[in-house]
Design a protein around this motif. Structure first.
Motif, mmCIF file in Angstrom:
data_model
loop_
_atom_site.group_PDB
_atom_site.id
_atom_site.type_symbol
_atom_site.label_atom_id
_atom_site.label_comp_id
_atom_site.label_asym_id
_atom_site.label_seq_id
_atom_site.Cartn_x
_atom_site.Cartn_y
_atom_site.Cartn_z
ATOM 1 N N SER A 103 21.582 21.743 -57.134
ATOM 2 C CA SER A 103 21.528 20.817 -58.274
ATOM 3 C C SER A 103 21.181 19.390 -57.836
ATOM 4 C CB SER A 103 22.845 20.855 -59.045
ATOM 5 O OG SER A 103 23.904 20.636 -58.160
ATOM 6 N N ARG A 116 17.809 17.277 -58.960
ATOM 7 C CA ARG A 116 17.871 15.949 -59.612
ATOM 8 C C ARG A 116 17.045 14.922 -58.847
ATOM 9 N NH1 ARG A 116 23.173 17.248 -60.713
ATOM 10 N NH2 ARG A 116 23.910 16.246 -58.828
ATOM 11 N N PRO A 123 13.610 13.634 -61.238
ATOM 12 C CA PRO A 123 14.535 12.803 -62.029
ATOM 13 C C PRO A 123 14.167 12.761 -63.516
ATOM 14 C CG PRO A 123 13.082 11.444 -60.663
ATOM 15 C CD PRO A 123 12.842 12.859 -60.249
ATOM 16 N N LEU A 157 13.903 15.306 -65.324
ATOM 17 C CA LEU A 157 14.569 16.427 -65.987
ATOM 18 C C LEU A 157 16.058 16.104 -66.118
ATOM 19 C CD1 LEU A 157 12.943 19.389 -64.001
ATOM 20 C CD2 LEU A 157 12.488 18.743 -66.385
ATOM 21 N N ARG A 158 16.675 16.545 -67.212
ATOM 22 C CA ARG A 158 18.127 16.315 -67.368
ATOM 23 C C ARG A 158 18.783 17.642 -67.761
ATOM 24 N NH1 ARG A 158 19.153 11.873 -71.504
ATOM 25 N NH2 ARG A 158 18.658 13.546 -72.945
ATOM 26 N N TYR A 159 19.434 18.247 -66.768
ATOM 27 C CA TYR A 159 20.050 19.552 -66.984
ATOM 28 C C TYR A 159 21.561 19.463 -66.742
ATOM 29 C CZ TYR A 159 15.430 21.879 -66.824
ATOM 30 O OH TYR A 159 14.166 22.305 -67.082
ATOM 31 N N SER A 178 25.105 20.025 -64.851
ATOM 32 C CA SER A 178 25.293 19.760 -63.407
ATOM 33 C C SER A 178 25.251 21.032 -62.553
ATOM 34 C CB SER A 178 26.607 19.025 -63.178
ATOM 35 O OG SER A 178 27.644 19.827 -63.693
ATOM 36 N N ASN A 202 17.357 17.273 -75.068
ATOM 37 C CA ASN A 202 18.403 17.382 -74.038
ATOM 38 C C ASN A 202 17.852 17.355 -72.625
ATOM 39 O OD1 ASN A 202 20.487 17.610 -75.848
ATOM 40 N ND2 ASN A 202 20.313 19.840 -76.000
ATOM 41 N N ASN A 203 16.743 18.069 -72.408
ATOM 42 C CA ASN A 203 16.300 18.317 -71.025
ATOM 43 C C ASN A 203 15.130 17.455 -70.553
ATOM 44 O OD1 ASN A 203 16.806 21.865 -71.633
ATOM 45 N ND2 ASN A 203 18.283 20.339 -70.968
ATOM 46 N N PRO A 211 14.146 13.841 -71.136
ATOM 47 C CA PRO A 211 14.439 12.555 -71.770
ATOM 48 C C PRO A 211 13.226 11.649 -71.915
ATOM 49 C CG PRO A 211 15.326 12.662 -69.524
ATOM 50 C CD PRO A 211 14.857 14.027 -69.867
#
Ligand SMILES: Cc1cc2nc3c(=O)[nH]c(=O)nc-3n(C[C@H](O)[C@H](O)[C@H](O)COP(=O)(O)OP(=O)(O)OC[C@H]3O[C@@H](n4cnc5c(N)ncnc54)[C@H](O)[C@@H]3O)c2cc1C
Length: 384
Positions: A121, A125, A129, A131-133, A135, A300-301, A303
């Motif tokens: 993870s 990240r 960066p 992408l927002r998944y 944790s 959500n994923n 941004p």
């Protein structure tokens, strides 16, 4: 006396075109019939891009096995047609650590000695960066994956088919088939005779096959194709961002994304399911829930994408219960060969599918184990 073709192929989507191409390459006198004027956008093979990847999960291990040859045959088509058909971007599989989706893909790649990179993870990240998944999300990266230029691939197969002596007639729907040692195929424009018939009619298989006594659990499903605008140009561009496939929890949360290259600044991101449709009335269905779900996922994923699509298109999947396709002969009319049910992932396999359907027509030993693709797998538990 009317000529008798060695094979008549019905349906000039990617599967029919590939099959017809292999047939003429094997010196079979071949007629390819298409109901709509070409190119058209009413079936499953239109649009500019499809994902190509070697990796399937263990359930699709037989497809992973076919992919090296598929890449080779795409390269041959690319070379012979003089048209670039593929762009390597790498492909990123994202999902929850420990779930089958994330363990099966590396298992299958390892089994076939194919290289890949695992990202935990924090590595995910750091590398992506944008992408927002959650944790506990991990990723597998397969550098061989990328984008197939689907419209160009279709045109290349058609061009090579005709160049090698095939006859292509579009705007000519097949309206009747009279089986026999010589099959008679009737269209709106005339009638043709063939020693073999290949049916690659995409979602219309749900309508055409029952008329020949073949009942299969096929569903035509409308899929929304959405393009989302980058907030900062270049963030999800084809030069620095891979193709993405993500699944969290189950197939009901399965999405795919293709970096911006079709329309400048627009990232293609779609949900893998949709409502069942009649292919002749595919716009007569409510798919607002698909858009709502996909939009929430983008918000959500991703941004750095606007969560309202800039362009909406559509396409049709033809889905089987096990997501394996059907490559087989008609159960009783053995000179009728069927290719159907490519379940939303068939494009990349088309050169191998065409080769296998050609082998069935020519009564050659198939190059791969055909048991996952047989019609009788749906009737094994039946007492009938
Ligand atoms: C939105 C979307 C995204 C996809 N993404 C991917 C991907 O990323 N990677 C991947 O590998 N695959 C992908 N797929 C799947 C792939 O595109 C399909 O599996 C493939 O295009 C199926 O091709 P086909 O030739 O079976 O069907 P079609 O393309 O529908 O071709 C069937 C043809 O038969 C013709 N026909 C039907 N009835 C008749 C008749 N009576 N007479 C004459 N002609 C007839 C139709 O008009 C049509 O042209 C995707 C599919 C969709 C819809």
């Amino acid at each position: 006396m009317e000529q008798v073709y060695d094979a008549i192929v019905v349906g000039a989507g990617i599967m029919g075109c590939s099959t017809a191409y292999h047939l003429v390459k094997n010196n079979q006198r071949t007629l390819l019939l298409e109901q709509f004027p070409l190119p058209h956008t009413r079936g499953s093979s239109h649009g500019q891009s499809r994902i190509i990847r070697r990796a399937y999960g263990t359930e699709g291990d037989h497809f992973t096995e076919m992919m090296p040859e598929a890449y080779k045959l795409w390269n041959t088509l690319q070379r012979d047609s003089g048209t670039p058909l593929f762009r390597r971007t790498g492909i990123l599989f994202c999902g929850t650590e420990g779930e089958p989706f994330m363990t099966d893909v590396p298992k299958s790649l390892r089994k076939h000695s194919m290289s890949f990179t695992s990202l935990d993870s924090s590595a995910l990240r750091e590398k992506y960066p944008m992408l927002r998944y959650p944790s506990d999300t991990v990723a597998v990266e397969d550098q061989s994956g990328g984008i197939l230029f689907s419209d160009k691939s279709l045109a290349a197969f058609q061009k090579e088919f005709v160049k090698n002596g095939g006859t292509l007639r579009d705007n000519e729907p097949v309206v009747d088939v009279l089986p026999g040692d010589i099959v008679i195929v009737k269209t709106n424009n005339g009638s043709y005779r063939g020693r073999n018939l290949v049916l690659t009619v995409g979602p219309w298989a749900t309508k055409v096959l029952p008329t020949l006594g073949v009942q299969l659990p096929l569903k035509a499903v409308r899929v929304g194709v959405f393009y989302w605008k980058e907030k900062i140009p270049g963030t999800y561009g084809v030069d620095n961002f891979p193709v993405i496939i993500q699944e969290f929890g189950s197939r009901h949360n399965h999405y795919y994304g293709i970096p911006c290259h079709e329309y400048p600044g627009l990232f293609k991101f779609c949900y893998h399911l949709g409502p069942e449709v009649d292919p002749d009335n595919r716009d007569d269905v409510d798919e607002s829930w698909v858009l709502k779900k996909t939009s929430a996922c983008v918000e959500n994923n991703f941004p750095l994408l606007e969560p309202v699509p800039a362009i909406v298109e559509s396409c049709i999947y033809t889905v089987t219960p096990d997501h394996n396709c059907i490559l087989d002969r008609h159960p009783t009319m053995r000179n009728i060969v069927i290719g159907a049910g490519f379940s939303g992932h068939g494009f990349k396999l088309a050169p191998v599918v065409g080769k296998l359907l050609c082998e069935l027509v020519m009564n050659r030993k198939p190059s791969y184990d055909m048991s996952p693709f047989r019609i009788d797998r749906f009737h094994k538990s039946s007492k009938l």
